[in-house]
Design a protein around this motif. Structure first.
Motif, PDB file in Angstrom:
ATOM      1  N   VAL A 135       2.844   4.881  -2.008  1.00  0.00           N
ATOM      2  CA  VAL A 135       2.135   3.439  -2.976  1.00  0.00           C
ATOM      3  C   VAL A 135       1.125   3.889  -4.578  1.00  0.00           C
ATOM      4  CG1 VAL A 135       1.022   1.457  -2.732  1.00  0.00           C
ATOM      5  CG2 VAL A 135       2.880   1.961  -1.100  1.00  0.00           C
ATOM      6  N   GLU A 136       0.399   4.569  -3.623  1.00  0.00           N
ATOM      7  CA  GLU A 136      -1.111   4.789  -4.651  1.00  0.00           C
ATOM      8  C   GLU A 136      -0.607   5.954  -5.745  1.00  0.00           C
ATOM      9  OE1 GLU A 136      -5.135   5.237  -4.481  1.00  0.00           O
ATOM     10  OE2 GLU A 136      -3.831   4.185  -3.421  1.00  0.00           O
ATOM     11  N   SER A 137       0.579   6.605  -5.203  1.00  0.00           N
ATOM     12  CA  SER A 137       1.254   7.012  -7.113  1.00  0.00           C
ATOM     13  C   SER A 137       1.315   6.586  -7.851  1.00  0.00           C
ATOM     14  CB  SER A 137       2.067   8.662  -6.473  1.00  0.00           C
ATOM     15  OG  SER A 137       2.959   8.062  -5.758  1.00  0.00           O
ATOM     16  N   PHE A 138       2.166   5.203  -7.560  1.00  0.00           N
ATOM     17  CA  PHE A 138       2.554   4.435  -8.172  1.00  0.00           C
ATOM     18  C   PHE A 138       1.231   3.487  -8.683  1.00  0.00           C
ATOM     19  CE2 PHE A 138       6.939   5.982  -7.073  1.00  0.00           C
ATOM     20  CZ  PHE A 138       7.194   6.189  -7.952  1.00  0.00           C
ATOM     21  N   LYS A 139       0.151   3.838  -8.392  1.00  0.00           N
ATOM     22  CA  LYS A 139      -1.214   2.736  -8.400  1.00  0.00           C
ATOM     23  C   LYS A 139      -0.861   1.926 -10.472  1.00  0.00           C
ATOM     24  CE  LYS A 139      -5.844   1.700  -7.414  1.00  0.00           C
ATOM     25  NZ  LYS A 139      -6.834   2.110  -7.186  1.00  0.00           N
ATOM     26  N   THR A 140      -0.995   2.842 -10.927  1.00  0.00           N
ATOM     27  CA  THR A 140      -0.422   2.211 -12.187  1.00  0.00           C
ATOM     28  C   THR A 140       0.288   1.569 -12.606  1.00  0.00           C
ATOM     29  OG1 THR A 140      -1.928   4.169 -12.740  1.00  0.00           O
ATOM     30  CG2 THR A 140      -0.695   2.785 -15.350  1.00  0.00           C
ATOM     31  N   GLN A 141       1.331   1.145 -12.280  1.00  0.00           N
ATOM     32  CA  GLN A 141       3.067   0.657 -12.165  1.00  0.00           C
ATOM     33  C   GLN A 141       2.958  -0.768 -11.964  1.00  0.00           C
ATOM     34  OE1 GLN A 141       2.596   3.996 -11.917  1.00  0.00           O
ATOM     35  NE2 GLN A 141       4.269   4.847 -12.304  1.00  0.00           N
ATOM     36  N   LEU A 142       1.835   0.023 -10.907  1.00  0.00           N
ATOM     37  CA  LEU A 142       1.773  -1.852 -10.161  1.00  0.00           C
ATOM     38  C   LEU A 142       1.258  -2.335 -10.968  1.00  0.00           C
ATOM     39  CD1 LEU A 142       1.702   0.223  -6.517  1.00  0.00           C
ATOM     40  CD2 LEU A 142       3.663  -1.622  -7.744  1.00  0.00           C
ATOM     41  N   GLU A 143      -0.302  -2.042 -10.617  1.00  0.00           N
ATOM     42  CA  GLU A 143      -0.723  -2.996 -11.832  1.00  0.00           C
ATOM     43  C   GLU A 143      -0.741  -3.279 -12.914  1.00  0.00           C
ATOM     44  OE1 GLU A 143      -4.277  -0.410 -12.324  1.00  0.00           O
ATOM     45  OE2 GLU A 143      -5.605  -0.520 -10.074  1.00  0.00           O
ATOM     46  N   ASN A 144      -0.122  -1.931 -13.494  1.00  0.00           N
ATOM     47  CA  ASN A 144       0.207  -2.963 -14.979  1.00  0.00           C
ATOM     48  C   ASN A 144       1.597  -4.421 -14.914  1.00  0.00           C
ATOM     49  OD1 ASN A 144      -1.258  -0.638 -16.726  1.00  0.00           O
ATOM     50  ND2 ASN A 144       0.791   0.436 -16.512  1.00  0.00           N
ATOM     51  N   LYS A 145       1.721  -4.255 -13.895  1.00  0.00           N
ATOM     52  CA  LYS A 145       2.957  -5.165 -13.634  1.00  0.00           C
ATOM     53  C   LYS A 145       2.117  -6.333 -12.756  1.00  0.00           C
ATOM     54  CE  LYS A 145       7.504  -5.139 -14.156  1.00  0.00           C
ATOM     55  NZ  LYS A 145       8.486  -5.210 -13.416  1.00  0.00           N
ATOM     56  N   GLU A 146       0.965  -6.491 -12.170  1.00  0.00           N
ATOM     57  CA  GLU A 146      -0.090  -6.513 -11.218  1.00  0.00           C
ATOM     58  C   GLU A 146       0.951  -7.142  -9.972  1.00  0.00           C
ATOM     59  OE1 GLU A 146      -2.089 -10.431 -12.825  1.00  0.00           O
ATOM     60  OE2 GLU A 146      -1.031 -10.365 -14.519  1.00  0.00           O
ATOM     61  N   HIS A 147       1.334  -6.490  -9.136  1.00  0.00           N
ATOM     62  CA  HIS A 147       3.076  -6.174  -8.584  1.00  0.00           C
ATOM     63  C   HIS A 147       1.663  -6.319  -7.331  1.00  0.00           C
ATOM     64  CE1 HIS A 147       6.559  -6.749 -10.275  1.00  0.00           C
ATOM     65  NE2 HIS A 147       6.776  -5.339 -10.163  1.00  0.00           N
ATOM     66  N   GLU A 148       2.368  -6.945  -6.239  1.00  0.00           N
ATOM     67  CA  GLU A 148       1.259  -6.826  -4.762  1.00  0.00           C
ATOM     68  C   GLU A 148       2.500  -5.883  -3.398  1.00  0.00           C
ATOM     69  OE1 GLU A 148       0.104  -9.639  -0.643  1.00  0.00           O
ATOM     70  OE2 GLU A 148       0.363 -10.163  -2.690  1.00  0.00           O
ATOM     71  N   ILE A 149       1.768  -4.603  -3.204  1.00  0.00           N
ATOM     72  CA  ILE A 149       2.983  -3.987  -2.255  1.00  0.00           C
ATOM     73  C   ILE A 149       2.525  -4.222  -0.854  1.00  0.00           C
ATOM     74  CG2 ILE A 149       3.342  -1.456  -1.209  1.00  0.00           C
ATOM     75  CD1 ILE A 149       4.660  -1.989  -3.973  1.00  0.00           C
ATOM     76  N   ASN A 150       3.306  -4.914   0.141  1.00  0.00           N
ATOM     77  CA  ASN A 150       3.426  -4.995   1.405  1.00  0.00           C
ATOM     78  C   ASN A 150       3.974  -4.167   2.683  1.00  0.00           C
ATOM     79  OD1 ASN A 150       2.483  -6.195   4.214  1.00  0.00           O
ATOM     80  ND2 ASN A 150       3.804  -8.132   4.297  1.00  0.00           N
ATOM     81  N   ILE A 151       3.229  -3.285   3.542  1.00  0.00           N
ATOM     82  CA  ILE A 151       4.116  -2.402   4.445  1.00  0.00           C
ATOM     83  C   ILE A 151       3.565  -3.210   5.485  1.00  0.00           C
ATOM     84  CG2 ILE A 151       3.780   0.053   4.877  1.00  0.00           C
ATOM     85  CD1 ILE A 151       2.905   1.090   2.630  1.00  0.00           C
ATOM     86  N   ILE A 152       4.945  -3.389   5.425  1.00  0.00           N
ATOM     87  CA  ILE A 152       5.639  -4.142   7.728  1.00  0.00           C
ATOM     88  C   ILE A 152       5.379  -2.634   8.741  1.00  0.00           C
ATOM     89  CG2 ILE A 152       6.440  -5.777   8.365  1.00  0.00           C
ATOM     90  CD1 ILE A 152       7.020  -7.106   5.881  1.00  0.00           C
ATOM     91  N   GLY A 153       4.495  -2.382   9.015  1.00  0.00           N
ATOM     92  CA  GLY A 153       4.307  -1.661  10.704  1.00  0.00           C
ATOM     93  C   GLY A 153       3.621  -0.385  10.235  1.00  0.00           C
ATOM     94  N   GLU A 154       2.491  -0.314  11.119  1.00  0.00           N
ATOM     95  CA  GLU A 154       1.468   0.356  11.144  1.00  0.00           C
ATOM     96  C   GLU A 154       1.844   1.923  11.449  1.00  0.00           C
ATOM     97  OE1 GLU A 154      -2.044  -0.958  13.629  1.00  0.00           O
ATOM     98  OE2 GLU A 154      -2.519  -2.021  11.799  1.00  0.00           O
ATOM     99  N   GLY A 155       3.157   2.618  12.473  1.00  0.00           N
ATOM    100  CA  GLY A 155       3.892   3.511  12.506  1.00  0.00           C
ATOM    101  C   GLY A 155       2.666   3.361  13.450  1.00  0.00           C
ATOM    102  N   PRO A 156       2.793   5.184  14.563  1.00  0.00           N
ATOM    103  CA  PRO A 156       3.793   5.916  13.854  1.00  0.00           C
ATOM    104  C   PRO A 156       4.473   6.121  13.838  1.00  0.00           C
ATOM    105  CG  PRO A 156       2.183   7.049  15.309  1.00  0.00           C
ATOM    106  CD  PRO A 156       2.120   5.698  15.489  1.00  0.00           C
ATOM    107  N   TYR A 157       5.665   6.528  12.781  1.00  0.00           N
ATOM    108  CA  TYR A 157       6.845   6.612  12.662  1.00  0.00           C
ATOM    109  C   TYR A 157       7.784   8.023  12.660  1.00  0.00           C
ATOM    110  CZ  TYR A 157       6.905   1.306  12.685  1.00  0.00           C
ATOM    111  OH  TYR A 157       6.039   0.157  12.735  1.00  0.00           O
TER     112      TYR A 157
END
Length: 860
Positions: free
Chosen positions: A726-748
């Motif tokens: 998610v951190e590496s895709f930060k630029t693409q996410l900001e360009n499209k103003e997307h919101e990422i939601n990870i459900i589950g803290e883990g560990p898995y």
């Protein structure tokens, strides 16, 4: 007149004989059936008489009476309570003459019969109860380790337990005809004056030692405790005997053989001291180990130094008894003093010996600290067990006349799920029974308390726990009566049989399923004794070989195998016994002499208490044919793989290099060109060249995955991988103003190779690419047994049902106008997940718009 008397005598004899015959029946039901059938014979003057007997809730009848005219009834009364009645029916024709006289006579006969039967049956019930109690008490007595026997003052053997019978070697019949003098001839010439019985009569108890003679001639020294038997109508004595062979043997060996056994004395587990003239003359090392004293502290010092001060008088008395041999066979328990003034419980066995030509006391001292501790534990355990036996039930409760609980034990509280305080005082039926059985059980309980009926000896009923769970209990109820015989409560003991009933049901169902599987499984199953014949086979064996099951069970694995391979069978059997499981191939000969190639997976098992071999055989006829084809295909496949590797190298070296050069020159041209039209063309060239490079790199990755046969796996938390992506895709996410939601803290934690990152990168890249501006993308985890399921949900345009089956194939893309791609990303996802032993897929977003891409990986 005489005829009338004789007839009455005849009737009385018939009634007595009938009652005696009926009471000899084994069951109550048999008694009443016979009584109903035999009653008409009592009324011999009539031709048509029928009888009916009511006992509790059951009816017993003889043959029906045709047109009865007179009905006579007499109650059956047991212990003052009406338990039923006897009814006879007589036709009018049978009593036309002397009507009143005959009815009066029949009534007397019927009442005489019912009274005589009631009285006799009452006695039978009392005898049955006494016999049951006697049987239980004798069972307890027979389980004791001691030898128990009862004799009269003349020494005649009256009774004994099983241990005594086994010890003597005589049968019970022989012992009942014997006198104790026959087994212990030194007891006394005149048994009435025997010290054992005389002392027991005077002091209430006596302890003596006798040599016991067995039937086979063996002599066993016995220590016998004798007491008068209380509660007996005739005078008798109960004797409890213990085998003291070992004690006597030890004492005799120690006396007179100290030189011969000096090594044992020095290194034995028991402490030994020799006391002479009040001082210690000898002590073995164990004494110093127990007390901590040294040789100088003890030798030629007073022995009282070793004894606890408050027990010295008792010890002096014991020493005096040793000097007169009165302590023979007596064990003294005292506390021994240690050098640091601690007290240790010991057991002392003393005797008089000659030591250096003078009288001395030999004392064998045993540290019983651990034994004392164990005895205390055993005492507590015995008390607990006695308390258990007193009530005879795991769940124990008492319910009073007001239907409230008076007492409940710990087990009962645990099963109900409450504390004792929460239970006591509550209404048993309203608070702890399910509604389905509440009223019926309450009504039956009230009848028991009102003395209308006795509770059944054993019954099953449901209870309701605090959590609302219904448990099945096996109950035994006993009414409690006051001094006037009025019932005021019921004590119940019960066992929770909920789980056992479930297990029984599961076992029955499991057995049915296993039998079905055994008979219907396609593989052939053989069970046979090592080096022996077949014990059982399934249907697949008979259908494949052509033999009947009966024919096969008369054969052995050798007889069924191909003749030239039979010598191998014993070798395989030996390996199975040694290695437990063996896989091998064998050709069996069918009934029509055709050969059947089989692969056997055989293992050693326990079958009905004996060693057996379970062999599961699979028909490998097709596999044998396939192996030949595979050999032919192997060469072709090797050549194809070489061509594929060559093509992959061409992509990686010969195509990527010029494409990278084109990319460099194109970027320089873009900076140099000022003409807008030419600049647009140059950017088009760079865009298509970037796509070509992406396609080549993706194809190279896919080719590498296709030939990867052995990749390394490690335990990794996949949540961390997703957070980094998610951190590496930060630029693409900001360009499209997307919101990422990870459900589950883990560990898995999962078993994966680092290449798994490509899977999540592809899925996340697609979700970003195909989602409209300002969208929400969810990444979720779920537990799928031994797998983790990871889902990526977008709210894009979704995937058509026509495209879904082919979406993970190479170069297949759904119709997404205006969005570029190679068509290899999901093919890479598919290959990586397959290498990890997982699954993949796509479905519609339940929210109504978009798609859910998912994969599974194994848990660590």
């Amino acid at each position: 007149m005489n005829g009338h008397l004789k007839r009455n005598e005849y009737i009385i004899e018939n009634v007595a004989y009938l009652v005696d015959t009926v009471l000899n029946q084994a069951s109550v039901e048999g008694m009443f059936k016979m009584l109903a059938q035999r009653i008409p014979a009592i009324f011999s003057e009539t031709e048509d008489v029928s009888a009916k007997i009511a006992w509790l809730d059951k009816m017993y009848e003889s043959f029906p009476c045709i047109e009865p005219g007179i009905v006579l009834v007499s109650d059956i009364v047991i212990n003052g309570k009406n338990k039923g009645f006897i009814e006879i029916k007589i036709t009018d024709k049978s009593i036309e003459n002397n009507h009143n006289y005959l009815i009066c006579d029949y009534e007397k006969r019927l009442h005489f019969l019912s009274r005589m039967f009631s009285s006799s049956f009452e006695k039978r019930m009392e005898i049955d109860d006494l016999n049951s109690l006697l049987k239980r008490m004798r069972g307890y007595c027979n389980k004791l380790e001691d030898y128990i026997f009862v004799v009269d003052p003349n020494g005649n053997i009256l009774d004994f337990n099983t241990r005594f019978e086994i010890c003597t070697g005589y049968t019970a019949e022989e012992l009942c005809q014997m006198n104790i003098n026959d087994l212990m001839p030194q007891c006394s010439d005149t048994l009435v004056e025997a010290p054992m019985f005389k002392d027991a009569d005077i002091k209430g108890c006596s302890i003596f030692e006798f040599d016991h003679r067995c039937k086979n001639g063996d002599i066993i020294p016995m220590s016998i405790t004798c007491k008068p038997l209380e509660g007996s109508s005739e005078k008798a004595f109960i004797c409890v005997a213990k085998d003291v062979s070992e004690v006597k043997k030890t004492r005799l060996e120690l006396q007179g053989y100290e030189n011969k056994y000096s090594t044992i004395v020095e290194k034995g587990n028991d402490g030994i001291i020799i006391v002479q003239d009040g001082n210690v003359r000898f002590a073995n090392p164990k004494i110093f180990e127990i007390t901590g004293f040294t040789l100088e502290d003890v030798i030629d010092k007073s022995y009282l130094k070793l004894i606890s001060p408050h027990e010295r008088n008792k010890f002096l008395e014991y020493i005096n008894q040793c000097d007169t041999n009165a302590a023979d066979q007596m064990i003294l328990h005292v506390s021994l003093m240690t050098k640091d003034n601690n007290e240790i419980p010991v057991e002392i066995n003393g005797s008089l010996i000659d030591y250096e030509n003078r009288k001395a006391e030999l004392l064998i001292i045993r540290d019983i600290s651990e034994r004392k501790h164990n005895e205390e534990l055993l005492e507590k355990e015995r008390d607990r067990l006695m308390n258990y036996l007193d009530v005879a039930g795991s769940i124990i409760g008492i319910v009073g006349r007001d239907l409230n609980i008076i007492f409940v034990n710990k087990k009962g509280a645990e099963v109900l799920g409450y504390t004792k305080e929460e239970i006591i005082g509550k209404n048993w039926f309203d608070d702890f029974l399910p509604e389905s059985v509440r009223e019926m059980t309450k009504a039956a309980f009230i009848k028991v308390l009102d003395n209308e009926v006795d509770p059944p000896q054993y019954f099953e009923n449901l209870i309701l726990t605090k959590s609302g769970e219904e448990r099945l209990i096996f109950w035994h109820d006993v009414p409690i009566e006051d001094e006037n015989g009025k019932r005021f409560a019921v004590i119940s003991s019960g066992e929770d049989i909920t789980e056992s009933r479930k297990i029984e049901a599961r076992l029955v169902e499991s057995e049915k399923k296993l039998k079905t599987i055994f008979d219907h499984v396609d593989d052939q199953i053989y069970i046979y004794r090592p080096y022996g014949k077949f014990i059982d086979v399934n249907r697949a064996v008979t259908s494949s070989t052509g033999y009947t099951k009966k024919e096969i069970l008369e054969m052995s694995p050798k007889e069924m195998a191909r003749p030239e391979l039979r010598p191998l069978i014993d070798g395989y059997t030996e390996r199975i016994i040694k290695e437990r499981t063996v896989i091998y191939e064998m050709y069996n000969v069918c009934k029509d002499n055709s050969l059947l190639p089989l692969e056997f997976n055989s293992k050693l098992i326990d079958y009905n208490g004996e060693q057996a071999i379970l062999a599961v055989a699979r028909d490998i006829t097709e596999r044998k044919k396939g192996e030949e084809k595979l050999k032919r295909y192997a060469g072709e496949l090797k050549h194809s793989n070489e061509l594929k590797d060559l093509f992959t190298d061409i992509i990686r070296h010969d195509l990527l290099t010029p494409a990278s050069v084109v990319k460099g020159y194109t970027e320089e041209l873009i900076f140099a060109i000022e003409d807008k039209q030419l600049l647009k063309l140059a950017e088009k060239v760079r865009e298509n060249n970037d796509r070509l490079i992406e396609l080549l790199e993706t194809a190279t990755k896919l080719a590498k995955l296709q030939k990867e046969d052995d990749i390394d796996f490690e335990n990794t938390d996949i949540v961390l991988i997703l957070h980094m992506l998610v951190e590496s895709f930060k630029t693409q996410l900001e360009n499209k103003e997307h919101e990422i939601n990870i459900i589950g803290e883990g560990p898995y934690y999962s078993v994966v190779n680092p290449v798994i990152e490509e899977v999540f990168a592809n899925l996340l890249s697609n979700a970003i690419k195909y989602s409209p501006q300002k969208s929400r993308i969810e990444i979720a985890f779920s537990d799928e047994g031994d797998m983790w399921k990871i889902s990526v949900t977008d709210i894009g345009t979704g995937i058509s049902n026509e495209d879904k089956p082919f979406l993970f194939n190479r170069f297949h893309r759904a119709d997404k106008k205006g969005i570029k791609g190679t068509g290899l990303g999901l093919a890479i996802v598919k290959r990586i997940i397959e290498l990890h032993g997982g699954e993949y897929g796509v479905k519609d977003n339940p929210a109504g718009q978009g798609s859910v891409f998912w994969v599974t990986v194994r848990k660590a």
